[in-house]
Design a protein around this motif. Structure first.
Motif, PDB file in Angstrom:
ATOM      1  N   MET A  90       0.857  -1.181   0.000  1.00 26.96           N
ATOM      2  CA  MET A  90       0.000   0.000   0.000  1.00 26.96           C
ATOM      3  C   MET A  90       0.898   1.237   0.000  1.00 26.96           C
ATOM      4  O   MET A  90       1.818   1.335   0.811  1.00 26.96           O
ATOM      5  CB  MET A  90      -0.906  -0.013   1.239  1.00 26.96           C
ATOM      6  N   ILE A  91       0.613   2.150  -0.918  1.00 27.28           N
ATOM      7  CA  ILE A  91       1.499   3.298  -1.115  1.00 27.28           C
ATOM      8  C   ILE A  91       0.815   4.610  -0.738  1.00 27.28           C
ATOM      9  O   ILE A  91      -0.230   4.962  -1.289  1.00 27.28           O
ATOM     10  CB  ILE A  91       1.950   3.383  -2.591  1.00 27.28           C
ATOM     11  N   GLY A  92       1.437   5.331   0.187  1.00 28.39           N
ATOM     12  CA  GLY A  92       0.982   6.673   0.521  1.00 28.39           C
ATOM     13  C   GLY A  92       1.632   7.690  -0.411  1.00 28.39           C
ATOM     14  O   GLY A  92       1.994   7.370  -1.546  1.00 28.39           O
ATOM     15  N   ILE A  93       1.812   8.901   0.074  1.00 26.36           N
ATOM     16  CA  ILE A  93       2.389   9.974  -0.758  1.00 26.36           C
ATOM     17  C   ILE A  93       3.828  10.207  -0.308  1.00 26.36           C
ATOM     18  O   ILE A  93       4.769   9.769  -0.935  1.00 26.36           O
ATOM     19  CB  ILE A  93       1.524  11.258  -0.659  1.00 26.36           C
ATOM     20  N   ASN A  94       3.982  10.917   0.783  1.00 25.97           N
ATOM     21  CA  ASN A  94       5.261  10.976   1.496  1.00 25.97           C
ATOM     22  C   ASN A  94       4.911  11.270   2.949  1.00 25.97           C
ATOM     23  O   ASN A  94       3.847  11.819   3.236  1.00 25.97           O
ATOM     24  CB  ASN A  94       6.231  12.015   0.913  1.00 25.97           C
ATOM     25  N   PRO A  95       5.749  10.865   3.883  1.00 25.08           N
ATOM     26  CA  PRO A  95       5.378  10.972   5.301  1.00 25.08           C
ATOM     27  C   PRO A  95       5.063  12.410   5.715  1.00 25.08           C
ATOM     28  O   PRO A  95       5.701  13.349   5.241  1.00 25.08           O
ATOM     29  CB  PRO A  95       6.636  10.478   6.031  1.00 25.08           C
TER      30      PRO A  95
END
Length: 228
Positions: free
Chosen positions: A59-64
């Protein structure tokens, strides 16, 4: 002794650094360098949930964000949920992140953190926090907020995603959080051919801020997508 999934993630996080150029007004924050406790709690988290060699969904978010993974070192996990759900206390910081609220409500309905993290690994294509200088000080930024920024970090993002996939992640389908994020991941995927299928889910922050009345619908959508 063979390295576990946890060992590989911890190695990745310990060695991550961005040395490329950035457009004027942007900076990258590395939480593992800024706070020694971040490194400690991140290691505890991965040893707790990923101490095996099981293949997982990605699962990929955007950036922390500065208040989530930018503090705890764990994606979509603020210090509240780190302590209350995962049982890991962070003494040097206390954070509340909107995205973390949705994510852990969804995780609870999925079957709890043990089960969820056995099945799913979350990270970001740009795995460090990005901030932008504004009149009001430094604020969170997304890697796609600025054309020059994306151009600067694109190759680094592809390399990061390749490193994540080498952890024993299932590349047949990736779960991308946020529609705009998905547009950019799609560009990277066309170039680097990383994933077979891109499944797009609404970003937790968007759901929590703008669709809170329909939150259950989105929780169900996440779980249906991940368990199919």
């Amino acid at each position: 002794m063979n390295k576990t999934f946890a060992d590989h993630v911890i190695d990745f996080n310990k060695n991550i650094s961005y040395t490329g150029n950035l457009p004027e007004g942007f900076e990258v924050l590395n939480p593992y360098l800024d706070n020694p406790e971040t490194l400690m709690v991140m290691q505890k988290f991965y040893h707790q949930y990923y101490d095996d060699s099981v293949r997982r969904k990605f699962m990929i978010g955007i950036n922390p964000s500065r208040h989530g993974a930018g503090v705890t070192g764990v994606p979509f996990t603020d210090t509240k949920r780190l302590e209350n759900v995962c049982g890991i206390t962070m003494k040097s910081a206390h954070t509340h992140e909107v995205s973390s609220v949705f994510m852990y409500d969804m995780i609870e309905e999925y079957g709890g953190a043990d089960l969820f993290y056995k099945d799913v690994y979350i990270n970001s294509p740009f795995p460090l926090a990005i901030v932008r200088r504004t009149r009001n000080g430094w604020l969170n930024a997304n890697y796609y907020d600025d054309k020059e920024l994306f151009k600067s970090v694109k190759d680094f993002m592809i390399e990061s995603l390749k490193k994540h996939l080498s952890l024993n992640l299932d590349a047949s389908e990736v779960f991308i959080l946020g529609k705009k994020n998905a547009e950019f991941i799609s560009k990277l995927n066309k170039e680097a051919k990383l994933f077979d299928t891109l499944t797009v889910l609404e970003h937790p922050r968007y759901i929590q801020q703008y669709k809170s009345k329909e939150k259950q619908l989105y929780i169900d959508k996440y779980i249906l997508a991940l368990k199919k």
